[in-house]
Design a protein around this motif. Sequence first.
Motif, PDB file in Angstrom:
ATOM      1  N   PHE A 131      -6.140  80.396  33.476  1.00 41.98           N
ATOM      2  CA  PHE A 131      -6.242  80.010  32.184  1.00 41.98           C
ATOM      3  C   PHE A 131      -6.256  81.508  31.257  1.00 41.98           C
ATOM      4  N   ASN A 132      -7.273  82.416  31.920  1.00 39.94           N
ATOM      5  CA  ASN A 132      -7.382  83.789  31.167  1.00 39.94           C
ATOM      6  C   ASN A 132      -5.828  84.352  31.278  1.00 39.94           C
ATOM      7  N   ARG A 133      -5.349  84.432  32.460  1.00 41.55           N
ATOM      8  CA  ARG A 133      -4.003  85.436  32.316  1.00 41.55           C
ATOM      9  C   ARG A 133      -2.989  84.438  31.873  1.00 41.55           C
ATOM     10  N   SER A 134      -3.019  83.250  31.521  1.00 42.13           N
ATOM     11  CA  SER A 134      -2.046  82.344  30.535  1.00 42.13           C
ATOM     12  C   SER A 134      -2.032  82.634  29.178  1.00 42.13           C
ATOM     13  N   VAL A 135      -3.218  83.089  28.512  1.00 37.54           N
ATOM     14  CA  VAL A 135      -3.449  83.168  27.215  1.00 37.54           C
ATOM     15  C   VAL A 135      -2.873  84.127  26.655  1.00 37.54           C
ATOM     16  N   VAL A 136      -1.842  83.869  25.542  1.00 42.85           N
ATOM     17  CA  VAL A 136      -1.238  84.739  24.825  1.00 42.85           C
ATOM     18  C   VAL A 136      -1.584  84.851  23.256  1.00 42.85           C
ATOM     19  N   PHE A 137      -1.788  86.224  23.031  1.00 41.97           N
ATOM     20  CA  PHE A 137      -2.398  86.251  21.479  1.00 41.97           C
ATOM     21  C   PHE A 137      -1.190  86.866  20.621  1.00 41.97           C
ATOM     22  N   ALA A 138      -1.203  86.732  19.352  1.00 39.79           N
ATOM     23  CA  ALA A 138      -0.501  87.312  18.549  1.00 39.79           C
ATOM     24  C   ALA A 138      -0.904  87.924  17.508  1.00 39.79           C
ATOM     25  N   GLU A 139      -0.169  89.061  16.800  1.00 42.32           N
ATOM     26  CA  GLU A 139      -1.075  89.664  15.703  1.00 42.32           C
ATOM     27  C   GLU A 139      -1.392  88.898  14.321  1.00 42.32           C
ATOM     28  N   PRO A 140      -2.261  89.104  13.645  1.00 36.52           N
ATOM     29  CA  PRO A 140      -2.410  88.184  12.475  1.00 36.52           C
ATOM     30  C   PRO A 140      -1.231  87.976  11.815  1.00 36.52           C
ATOM     31  N   PRO A 141      -1.131  86.796  11.202  1.00 37.64           N
ATOM     32  CA  PRO A 141       0.454  86.256  10.748  1.00 37.64           C
ATOM     33  C   PRO A 141       0.325  86.761   9.034  1.00 37.64           C
ATOM     34  N   TYR A 142      -0.859  87.033   8.767  1.00 35.19           N
ATOM     35  CA  TYR A 142      -0.906  87.409   7.252  1.00 35.19           C
ATOM     36  C   TYR A 142      -2.026  88.280   6.946  1.00 35.19           C
ATOM     37  N   PRO A 143      -2.382  89.208   5.901  1.00 35.25           N
ATOM     38  CA  PRO A 143      -3.496  89.917   5.823  1.00 35.25           C
ATOM     39  C   PRO A 143      -4.721  89.118   5.289  1.00 35.25           C
ATOM     40  N   GLY A 144      -5.687  89.231   5.887  1.00 39.09           N
ATOM     41  CA  GLY A 144      -7.070  88.395   5.639  1.00 39.09           C
ATOM     42  C   GLY A 144      -7.161  87.104   6.580  1.00 39.09           C
ATOM     43  N   TYR A 145      -6.154  87.388   7.931  1.00 41.63           N
ATOM     44  CA  TYR A 145      -6.260  86.086   8.793  1.00 41.63           C
ATOM     45  C   TYR A 145      -7.532  86.506   9.442  1.00 41.63           C
ATOM     46  N   ARG A 146      -8.193  85.151   9.752  1.00 39.78           N
ATOM     47  CA  ARG A 146      -9.447  85.447  10.650  1.00 39.78           C
ATOM     48  C   ARG A 146      -9.193  84.857  11.961  1.00 39.78           C
ATOM     49  N   GLY A 147     -10.034  85.764  12.859  1.00 36.29           N
ATOM     50  CA  GLY A 147     -10.142  85.331  14.240  1.00 36.29           C
ATOM     51  C   GLY A 147      -9.215  85.672  14.942  1.00 36.29           C
ATOM     52  N   CYS A 148      -8.750  85.239  16.389  1.00 41.20           N
ATOM     53  CA  CYS A 148      -7.727  85.495  17.154  1.00 41.20           C
ATOM     54  C   CYS A 148      -6.875  84.441  17.046  1.00 41.20           C
ATOM     55  N   LEU A 149      -5.504  84.701  17.060  1.00 39.36           N
ATOM     56  CA  LEU A 149      -4.252  83.709  17.120  1.00 39.36           C
ATOM     57  C   LEU A 149      -3.718  83.587  18.367  1.00 39.36           C
ATOM     58  N   VAL A 150      -4.030  82.581  18.992  1.00 40.02           N
ATOM     59  CA  VAL A 150      -3.624  82.171  20.341  1.00 40.02           C
ATOM     60  C   VAL A 150      -2.184  81.285  20.259  1.00 40.02           C
ATOM     61  N   VAL A 151      -1.473  81.660  20.564  1.00 41.42           N
ATOM     62  CA  VAL A 151       0.202  81.265  20.643  1.00 41.42           C
ATOM     63  C   VAL A 151       0.667  80.364  21.930  1.00 41.42           C
ATOM     64  N   GLU A 152      -0.245  80.618  23.011  1.00 41.64           N
ATOM     65  CA  GLU A 152       0.054  80.208  24.135  1.00 41.64           C
ATOM     66  C   GLU A 152      -1.121  79.957  25.231  1.00 41.64           C
ATOM     67  N   ALA A 153      -1.314  78.906  25.861  1.00 42.04           N
ATOM     68  CA  ALA A 153      -2.269  78.992  26.947  1.00 42.04           C
ATOM     69  C   ALA A 153      -1.897  77.738  27.715  1.00 42.04           C
ATOM     70  N   SER A 154      -2.356  77.957  29.070  1.00 43.64           N
ATOM     71  CA  SER A 154      -2.201  76.645  29.988  1.00 43.64           C
ATOM     72  C   SER A 154      -3.384  75.852  30.197  1.00 43.64           C
ATOM     73  N   LYS A 155      -3.164  74.542  30.706  1.00 43.26           N
ATOM     74  CA  LYS A 155      -4.046  73.701  30.758  1.00 43.26           C
ATOM     75  C   LYS A 155      -4.616  73.558  32.459  1.00 43.26           C
ATOM     76  N   SER A 156      -4.855  74.903  33.016  1.00 39.46           N
ATOM     77  CA  SER A 156      -5.290  74.923  34.256  1.00 39.46           C
ATOM     78  C   SER A 156      -6.738  74.594  34.235  1.00 39.46           C
ATOM     79  N   LEU A 157      -7.492  74.285  33.314  1.00 40.44           N
ATOM     80  CA  LEU A 157      -8.898  74.079  33.260  1.00 40.44           C
ATOM     81  C   LEU A 157      -9.272  72.337  33.404  1.00 40.44           C
ATOM     82  N   THR A 158      -7.870  71.680  33.778  1.00 42.06           N
ATOM     83  CA  THR A 158      -8.183  70.262  33.691  1.00 42.06           C
ATOM     84  C   THR A 158      -8.982  69.883  35.203  1.00 42.06           C
ATOM     85  N   ASN A 159      -8.693  70.533  36.012  1.00 37.67           N
ATOM     86  CA  ASN A 159      -9.482  70.017  37.115  1.00 37.67           C
ATOM     87  C   ASN A 159     -10.911  70.650  36.919  1.00 37.67           C
ATOM     88  N   ASP A 160     -11.163  71.761  36.400  1.00 36.49           N
ATOM     89  CA  ASP A 160     -12.765  71.859  36.120  1.00 36.49           C
ATOM     90  C   ASP A 160     -13.382  70.627  35.461  1.00 36.49           C
TER      91      ASP A 160
END
Length: 293
Positions: A131-160
């Motif tokens: 899961f940690n390897r699959s997470v893809v982040f993007a730069e803030p889409p506009y000024p004043g955006y708060r937090g991390c922008l996650v654009v992609e992540a796997s569902k590998s935590l299902t078994n957990d």
Amino acid sequence: MVFRRSAVPETASAAALVVYDYLLNFGREVTLIWLSPWTYTKVLYLVVRYLPFLAFVIFIRIQLYLGVTVASCVWMYPVVVWATTVSTFTAEVVMMIRTWAVWGRDKRVAAFFLTLCCLYIGLATAGNVKFNRSVVFAEPPYPGYRGCLVVEASKSLTNDYSMLVVMEFFVCVLTAWSAVRSSKTGTTNRLSAIIHRDGILFYLYLLVGSVANVIFFTAPVIPLELHAAFVPICLALYTNLTSRVVLNIREVAREGRNKSAMETQLHDYRDDEGVQEPTVIPLSLRSRQKEFQ
């Protein structure tokens, strides 16, 4: 998949619930945990109680912090994932030890729980790494955006999460089974009643939460950001309910001291003068003494 919905309200509510429960039980914790000798039960309790605070600080940072960089998101996400996993698993271990206790330290129950723990560790490790390897982040889409922008992540935590459901199901079943046995044999007392009540009720709550977590994470019609909003709520339930289990057991055992000549190492504490005293439990639970050492 893109995260479009903010999980700040849910995270803030869960963090407030953890803080409120902590303050509510702070006096009991000082008496029953802080002043007790160092045992593995005490270590497990401290992990369950305090590690989530770290997770919530990072949760809020990755969701609310203004101007957070992609580089910061890259290291913060794995920290919060592993902190949540370790805290949740530690809570499971505490409840398994308690269930093993009410079964008279039965070796078959211990072997069964050990097998479940090994399976969970393997699945959680593999799932978290993927899961940690699959997470893809993007730069803030506009000024004043708060937090991390996650654009992609796997569902590998299902078994957990599925494994958590299995573990909680068997803890509930074995605790309920033990309660029925105690009722039939007439060995029910206040301590055993507290253990059975907390085990059944609390784990029913956790079981429902874990099932919902699996559904949110796997159902294709449910956005993944809804799962991200639900994780802090589950973490709050784990830390609050598990902490109360330990405190309730120790409190009941402490109230019964000096009413019997029997001693136990299951619940230790220090009195107001700092002198360690033995706590007593009923004869029917004497074979369950050592599992919280």
